[in-house]
Motif scaffolding. Sequence first.
Motif, PDB file in Angstrom:
ATOM      1  N   HIS A   1     -10.557   4.965   5.737  1.00  0.00           N
ATOM      2  CA  HIS A   1     -10.276   3.869   6.669  1.00  0.00           C
ATOM      3  C   HIS A   1     -11.254   2.709   6.433  1.00  0.00           C
ATOM      4  O   HIS A   1     -10.847   1.545   6.366  1.00  0.00           O
ATOM      5  CB  HIS A   1     -10.434   4.324   8.125  1.00  0.00           C
ATOM      6  CG  HIS A   1      -9.287   5.108   8.665  1.00  0.00           C
ATOM      7  ND1 HIS A   1      -9.312   6.471   8.739  1.00  0.00           N
ATOM      8  CD2 HIS A   1      -8.090   4.721   9.186  1.00  0.00           C
ATOM      9  CE1 HIS A   1      -8.179   6.905   9.272  1.00  0.00           C
ATOM     10  NE2 HIS A   1      -7.423   5.858   9.556  1.00  0.00           N
ATOM     11  N   LEU A   2     -12.526   3.050   6.316  1.00  0.00           N
ATOM     12  CA  LEU A   2     -13.562   2.019   6.213  1.00  0.00           C
ATOM     13  C   LEU A   2     -13.489   1.280   4.878  1.00  0.00           C
ATOM     14  O   LEU A   2     -13.649   0.060   4.833  1.00  0.00           O
ATOM     15  CB  LEU A   2     -14.936   2.659   6.404  1.00  0.00           C
ATOM     16  CG  LEU A   2     -15.140   3.268   7.799  1.00  0.00           C
ATOM     17  CD1 LEU A   2     -16.404   4.108   7.851  1.00  0.00           C
ATOM     18  CD2 LEU A   2     -15.182   2.189   8.871  1.00  0.00           C
ATOM     19  N   ALA A   3     -13.225   2.014   3.812  1.00  0.00           N
ATOM     20  CA  ALA A   3     -13.061   1.362   2.513  1.00  0.00           C
ATOM     21  C   ALA A   3     -11.837   0.447   2.531  1.00  0.00           C
ATOM     22  O   ALA A   3     -11.855  -0.644   1.948  1.00  0.00           O
ATOM     23  CB  ALA A   3     -12.923   2.408   1.417  1.00  0.00           C
ATOM     24  N   ALA A   4     -10.786   0.886   3.213  1.00  0.00           N
ATOM     25  CA  ALA A   4      -9.557   0.088   3.303  1.00  0.00           C
ATOM     26  C   ALA A   4      -9.798  -1.219   4.050  1.00  0.00           C
ATOM     27  O   ALA A   4      -9.304  -2.281   3.643  1.00  0.00           O
ATOM     28  CB  ALA A   4      -8.461   0.893   3.991  1.00  0.00           C
ATOM     29  N   THR A   5     -10.556  -1.141   5.135  1.00  0.00           N
ATOM     30  CA  THR A   5     -10.811  -2.360   5.921  1.00  0.00           C
ATOM     31  C   THR A   5     -11.647  -3.364   5.144  1.00  0.00           C
ATOM     32  O   THR A   5     -11.615  -4.558   5.431  1.00  0.00           O
ATOM     33  CB  THR A   5     -11.539  -2.034   7.243  1.00  0.00           C
ATOM     34  OG1 THR A   5     -12.812  -1.443   6.959  1.00  0.00           O
ATOM     35  CG2 THR A   5     -10.721  -1.090   8.108  1.00  0.00           C
TER      36      THR A   5
ATOM     37  N   PRO B   1      -5.215   4.484   6.982  1.00  0.00           N
ATOM     38  CA  PRO B   1      -5.900   3.512   6.119  1.00  0.00           C
ATOM     39  C   PRO B   1      -4.958   2.451   5.559  1.00  0.00           C
ATOM     40  O   PRO B   1      -5.335   1.276   5.445  1.00  0.00           O
ATOM     41  CB  PRO B   1      -6.481   4.403   5.016  1.00  0.00           C
ATOM     42  CG  PRO B   1      -6.744   5.703   5.695  1.00  0.00           C
ATOM     43  CD  PRO B   1      -5.575   5.876   6.628  1.00  0.00           C
ATOM     44  N   ALA B   2      -3.729   2.826   5.220  1.00  0.00           N
ATOM     45  CA  ALA B   2      -2.773   1.857   4.667  1.00  0.00           C
ATOM     46  C   ALA B   2      -2.483   0.723   5.635  1.00  0.00           C
ATOM     47  O   ALA B   2      -2.269  -0.421   5.232  1.00  0.00           O
ATOM     48  CB  ALA B   2      -1.478   2.566   4.278  1.00  0.00           C
ATOM     49  N   GLN B   3      -2.491   1.040   6.922  1.00  0.00           N
ATOM     50  CA  GLN B   3      -2.187   0.029   7.931  1.00  0.00           C
ATOM     51  C   GLN B   3      -3.366  -0.891   8.204  1.00  0.00           C
ATOM     52  O   GLN B   3      -3.220  -1.927   8.846  1.00  0.00           O
ATOM     53  CB  GLN B   3      -1.734   0.720   9.228  1.00  0.00           C
ATOM     54  CG  GLN B   3      -0.402   1.442   9.064  1.00  0.00           C
ATOM     55  CD  GLN B   3      -0.079   2.366  10.214  1.00  0.00           C
ATOM     56  OE1 GLN B   3      -0.979   2.928  10.853  1.00  0.00           O
ATOM     57  NE2 GLN B   3       1.186   2.558  10.491  1.00  0.00           N
TER      58      GLN B   3
ATOM     59  N   ALA C   1      -1.684  -1.306  -2.021  1.00  0.00           N
ATOM     60  CA  ALA C   1      -0.757  -0.622  -2.917  1.00  0.00           C
ATOM     61  C   ALA C   1      -1.205   0.814  -3.180  1.00  0.00           C
ATOM     62  O   ALA C   1      -0.380   1.743  -3.206  1.00  0.00           O
ATOM     63  CB  ALA C   1      -0.642  -1.389  -4.228  1.00  0.00           C
ATOM     64  N   LEU C   2      -2.492   1.020  -3.387  1.00  0.00           N
ATOM     65  CA  LEU C   2      -3.014   2.370  -3.619  1.00  0.00           C
ATOM     66  C   LEU C   2      -2.731   3.280  -2.426  1.00  0.00           C
ATOM     67  O   LEU C   2      -2.330   4.440  -2.597  1.00  0.00           O
ATOM     68  CB  LEU C   2      -4.520   2.306  -3.859  1.00  0.00           C
ATOM     69  CG  LEU C   2      -4.991   1.756  -5.201  1.00  0.00           C
ATOM     70  CD1 LEU C   2      -6.499   1.493  -5.151  1.00  0.00           C
ATOM     71  CD2 LEU C   2      -4.653   2.726  -6.326  1.00  0.00           C
ATOM     72  N   LEU C   3      -2.921   2.758  -1.244  1.00  0.00           N
ATOM     73  CA  LEU C   3      -2.763   3.571  -0.039  1.00  0.00           C
ATOM     74  C   LEU C   3      -1.296   3.809   0.293  1.00  0.00           C
ATOM     75  O   LEU C   3      -0.928   4.883   0.789  1.00  0.00           O
ATOM     76  CB  LEU C   3      -3.495   2.908   1.125  1.00  0.00           C
ATOM     77  CG  LEU C   3      -5.020   2.949   0.967  1.00  0.00           C
ATOM     78  CD1 LEU C   3      -5.697   1.987   1.916  1.00  0.00           C
ATOM     79  CD2 LEU C   3      -5.531   4.374   1.180  1.00  0.00           C
ATOM     80  N   ARG C   4      -0.435   2.836   0.010  1.00  0.00           N
ATOM     81  CA  ARG C   4       0.998   3.063   0.216  1.00  0.00           C
ATOM     82  C   ARG C   4       1.505   4.137  -0.738  1.00  0.00           C
ATOM     83  O   ARG C   4       2.314   4.984  -0.358  1.00  0.00           O
ATOM     84  CB  ARG C   4       1.769   1.755   0.025  1.00  0.00           C
ATOM     85  CG  ARG C   4       1.613   0.763   1.174  1.00  0.00           C
ATOM     86  CD  ARG C   4       2.688  -0.309   1.120  1.00  0.00           C
ATOM     87  NE  ARG C   4       2.615  -1.094  -0.097  1.00  0.00           N
ATOM     88  CZ  ARG C   4       1.973  -2.253  -0.199  1.00  0.00           C
ATOM     89  NH1 ARG C   4       1.327  -2.751   0.843  1.00  0.00           N
ATOM     90  NH2 ARG C   4       1.967  -2.924  -1.344  1.00  0.00           N
TER      91      ARG C   4
ATOM     92  N   ALA D   1       1.064   3.710  14.022  1.00  0.00           N
ATOM     93  CA  ALA D   1       0.922   2.900  15.228  1.00  0.00           C
ATOM     94  C   ALA D   1       1.999   1.816  15.265  1.00  0.00           C
ATOM     95  O   ALA D   1       2.378   1.348  16.339  1.00  0.00           O
ATOM     96  CB  ALA D   1      -0.468   2.269  15.279  1.00  0.00           C
ATOM     97  N   HIS D   2       2.493   1.428  14.078  1.00  0.00           N
ATOM     98  CA  HIS D   2       3.569   0.439  14.026  1.00  0.00           C
ATOM     99  C   HIS D   2       4.839   0.985  14.675  1.00  0.00           C
ATOM    100  O   HIS D   2       5.590   0.240  15.308  1.00  0.00           O
ATOM    101  CB  HIS D   2       3.860   0.055  12.577  1.00  0.00           C
ATOM    102  CG  HIS D   2       2.736  -0.706  11.940  1.00  0.00           C
ATOM    103  ND1 HIS D   2       2.665  -0.913  10.577  1.00  0.00           N
ATOM    104  CD2 HIS D   2       1.640  -1.299  12.462  1.00  0.00           C
ATOM    105  CE1 HIS D   2       1.575  -1.610  10.303  1.00  0.00           C
ATOM    106  NE2 HIS D   2       0.939  -1.843  11.421  1.00  0.00           N
ATOM    107  N   LEU D   3       5.087   2.284  14.512  1.00  0.00           N
ATOM    108  CA  LEU D   3       6.246   2.908  15.142  1.00  0.00           C
ATOM    109  C   LEU D   3       6.108   2.866  16.662  1.00  0.00           C
ATOM    110  O   LEU D   3       7.077   2.587  17.371  1.00  0.00           O
ATOM    111  CB  LEU D   3       6.394   4.355  14.661  1.00  0.00           C
ATOM    112  CG  LEU D   3       7.526   5.163  15.304  1.00  0.00           C
ATOM    113  CD1 LEU D   3       8.884   4.515  15.039  1.00  0.00           C
ATOM    114  CD2 LEU D   3       7.512   6.595  14.778  1.00  0.00           C
ATOM    115  N   VAL D   4       4.908   3.132  17.153  1.00  0.00           N
ATOM    116  CA  VAL D   4       4.676   3.076  18.600  1.00  0.00           C
ATOM    117  C   VAL D   4       4.927   1.662  19.125  1.00  0.00           C
ATOM    118  O   VAL D   4       5.573   1.473  20.156  1.00  0.00           O
ATOM    119  CB  VAL D   4       3.236   3.524  18.944  1.00  0.00           C
ATOM    120  CG1 VAL D   4       3.012   3.486  20.450  1.00  0.00           C
ATOM    121  CG2 VAL D   4       2.965   4.923  18.410  1.00  0.00           C
TER     122      VAL D   4
END
Length: 212
Positions: free
Chosen positions: A90-94, A121-123, A132-135, A151-154
Motif C-alpha cells: 500500500h505504502l509503496a503504491a501511494t 494497493p491498486a486503488q 499497471a503492475l498492481l492491476r 471500496a469503489h464497489l461500496v
Amino acid sequence: YVQSTLSYVTQVAETAPSTELTVAAKQGNLELARELLRRFASPDSTDEAGRAALHRAAKYKRQAMVRLLLSAGADVDRLTDDGHANTALHLAATQGDASCVRRLLAARADAAVANAAGMTPAQLAKGDECAALLRQALRETVREGRSFPSAHLVAAAATGDTEACRRELRAGADPDSADGSLTARYMRNTHEASIHPSIHPSIHPSIHPSLH
C-alpha cells in the motif's frame, strides 16, 4: 553449551524488537540496519506508532532497504498498527514507487489485501507503471479463483450506480467489500440497486476494462 547458546540466540533473533531499525529503515541507513540485524534485531521491529521497518522503507522509497529487510525475513504482508492497516505494498503504491512495488510483488506480497478504508494497493497507486503492475497482480489473483476487496464497489452501491457495480463485480471485486464501516451488500440493499446475483467473479474468466 554450544547448542544452548545457539538456542538462546535463535530466541533473541525472533523476539528482539528494535525501534532503531525502523529509524534506519526510514533513513535508508543500510550499514546501521545490517549491524542491528546482525545483533538479532527482529526484521519486523515496529516504531511507537505500530509501523514496521519494512513499512518505513517502503514509505520513503528505500528500495535497497526493502531488499535487505525482505532477505532478513520481514513479513511482506504485515499491516501497520496505526489505525490505517496498510501493508508495505500500500505504502509503496501511494508513493508511485514501481521498483519497490515490483520487488514486494516478487516477494509474494498480496495485492488483494485491503487497508482500513477498504482500499487495495491498486486503488491507491500513483503513476502509470505502478498502477499497471498492481492491476496485473489483481488479475492474477482473480485467475487463482480469489476475489479482491473494492471500496469503489461500496461507493458505487452507496449511490445506486448499478452499472459501476456490475463493472467492479465482473472485474473480480468481492460483493462483501467494505470501506471500513459499511459493506457493498448493505449499501446495495439500502439503495435497492439491481445487481444481478449471477454477476460473480468466479464465472468471469477475464478482467473487465473498468480496471484497465
